[in-house]
Scaffold this active site. Structure first.
Site, PDB file in Angstrom:
ATOM      1  N   ASP A  70       0.811  -1.216   0.000  1.00  0.00           N
ATOM      2  CA  ASP A  70       0.000   0.000   0.000  1.00  0.00           C
ATOM      3  C   ASP A  70       0.845   1.267   0.000  1.00  0.00           C
ATOM      4  OD1 ASP A  70       0.926  -0.569   2.560  1.00  0.00           O
ATOM      5  OD2 ASP A  70      -1.050  -0.886   3.424  1.00  0.00           O
ATOM      6  N   ASN A 139      -7.682  -2.471  14.032  1.00  0.00           N
ATOM      7  CA  ASN A 139      -9.075  -2.747  13.640  1.00  0.00           C
ATOM      8  C   ASN A 139      -9.164  -3.962  12.711  1.00  0.00           C
ATOM      9  OD1 ASN A 139      -7.958  -1.779  11.300  1.00  0.00           O
ATOM     10  ND2 ASN A 139      -9.517  -0.236  10.892  1.00  0.00           N
ATOM     11  N   HIS A 141      -7.381  -4.466   9.899  1.00  0.00           N
ATOM     12  CA  HIS A 141      -7.079  -4.279   8.477  1.00  0.00           C
ATOM     13  C   HIS A 141      -5.808  -5.032   8.088  1.00  0.00           C
ATOM     14  CE1 HIS A 141      -4.703  -0.251   9.202  1.00  0.00           C
ATOM     15  NE2 HIS A 141      -3.854  -1.257   9.132  1.00  0.00           N
ATOM     16  N   GLU A 146      -9.734  -1.887   4.922  1.00  0.00           N
ATOM     17  CA  GLU A 146     -10.417  -1.577   6.174  1.00  0.00           C
ATOM     18  C   GLU A 146     -11.659  -2.457   6.342  1.00  0.00           C
ATOM     19  OE1 GLU A 146      -8.793   0.130   8.189  1.00  0.00           O
ATOM     20  OE2 GLU A 146      -8.297   2.158   7.541  1.00  0.00           O
TER      21      GLU A 146
HETATM   22  C1  F6R Z   1       1.397  -1.325   6.016  1.00  0.00           C
HETATM   23  C2  F6R Z   1       0.234  -2.184   6.152  1.00  0.00           C
HETATM   24  C3  F6R Z   1      -0.602  -2.128   7.380  1.00  0.00           C
HETATM   25  C4  F6R Z   1       0.225  -2.363   8.642  1.00  0.00           C
HETATM   26  C5  F6R Z   1      -0.669  -2.268   9.869  1.00  0.00           C
HETATM   27  C6  F6R Z   1       0.128  -2.449  11.155  1.00  0.00           C
HETATM   28  O1  F6R Z   1       2.023  -1.551   4.776  1.00  0.00           O
HETATM   29  O2  F6R Z   1      -0.063  -2.907   5.252  1.00  0.00           O
HETATM   30  O3  F6R Z   1      -1.624  -3.081   7.295  1.00  0.00           O
HETATM   31  O4  F6R Z   1       0.822  -3.621   8.571  1.00  0.00           O
HETATM   32  O5  F6R Z   1      -1.300  -1.032   9.900  1.00  0.00           O
HETATM   33  O6  F6R Z   1       0.984  -1.370  11.310  1.00  0.00           O
HETATM   34  P1  F6R Z   1       2.055  -1.348  12.504  1.00  0.00           P
HETATM   35  O7  F6R Z   1       3.029  -2.421  12.213  1.00  0.00           O
HETATM   36  O8  F6R Z   1       2.659   0.030  12.414  1.00  0.00           O
HETATM   37  O9  F6R Z   1       1.278  -1.585  13.750  1.00  0.00           O
END
Ligand code: F6R
Length: 253
Positions: A70, A139, A141, A146
């Site tokens: 992403d 959440n 994702h 989402e």
């Molecule tokens: C980022 C991504 C997100 C993160 C998730 C956890 O490329 O795909 O799904 O893996 O938001 O983020 P952290 O590791 O910062 O808690």
């Protein structure tokens, strides 16, 4: 019955070493592997371990291809909070992967729909992802898919949820600078990966890991889509696994 392999380690250091080792093994077994990569705080120590290993034991990465999950919309690739910048800082600047083998969605593109469909097409043209590395949002994702995202989604634009804007806003000088939208690989793109490793560490992930364990496959919890996958490993530290029953840690769901 789908088997989910849980690996629980005492520390983030152990989690990161194990995950990096899995990536190394994949690259050794398939030098032309197509890897799906994630960003975020969970991945920083994973990439640090990966670099440490490659610096000690150099590997030929000339055939490797990567696709990131992403990117924020509206951020210049040089913006310190863009995922492009993150990946070059934490990994790509130190590795000899040919630059045209590295893919991140372009959050500044004017024809976003064309960019999105070209992204999923490019993955498929290369035969799909051999291994997808995932973190998880508080959440549920995965990528930036989402809650309520269709499980058959391909790369698309998302409006970031309030929870994600709160979680990730901490990285921006002002909460208001945090983008409202992002481009993400879709859940279908992720599910088509031949192998998936989901990594979660720390207290902030304890509740969502318990919810994921207990949930049905349900679009309200995007990560629950992974329960359909045939080759999923969930790698946790002790804190993230706190609320998981002993049964989970014996690997079967
Ligand atoms: C980022 C991504 C997100 C993160 C998730 C956890 O490329 O795909 O799904 O893996 O938001 O983020 P952290 O590791 O910062 O808690």
């Amino acid at each position: 019955m789908t088997l989910i392999m849980y690996k629980v380690f005492e520390t983030v250091d152990d989690v990161s070493r194990y995950t990096a080792q899995r990536l190394i093994e994949k690259i050794k077994a398939t030098p032309s592997a197509v890897l799906g990569l994630a960003t975020g705080s969970t991945m920083e120590p994973v990439y640090a371990k990966l670099l440490e290993h490659i610096q000690q034991t150099p590997m030929d990465l000339s055939q490797l291809t990567t696709f990131n999950l992403d990117e924020y919309m509206g951020l210049n690739p040089q913006h310190p909070q863009s995922y492009n910048y993150y990946m070059y800082q934490h990994l790509f600047n130190q590795l000899d992967i040919p630059v045209n083998h590295v893919h991140l969605p372009n959050g500044l593109a004017s024809d976003i729909e064309a960019v999105c469909s070209a992204y999923s097409d490019a993955i498929q043209t290369l035969g799909g992802l051999d291994l997808q590395l995932l973190g998880i949002g508080s959440n549920g994702h995965i990528g930036f898919n989402e809650p309520k995202t269709c499980f058959n989604s391909r790369t698309h634009v998302v409006k970031l949820s309030e929870q994600t804007r709160i979680d990730n806003g901490r990285f921006f000088a002002e909460q208001s600078e945090m983008p409202t939208h992002a481009i993400t690989m879709g859940i279908q793109d992720i599910l088509e990966a031949k192998e998936i490793i989901l990594v979660a560490t720390g207290r902030n992930k304890t509740d969502i890991m318990a919810q994921l364990f207990n949930s049905e496959i349900d679009e309200d919890l995007p990560a629950s889509a992974l329960k359909q996958h045939k080759n999923l490993t969930i790698v946790l530290d002790r804190e993230a696994a706190t609320l998981l029953p002993a049964q989970a840690l014996k690997s079967a769901i």
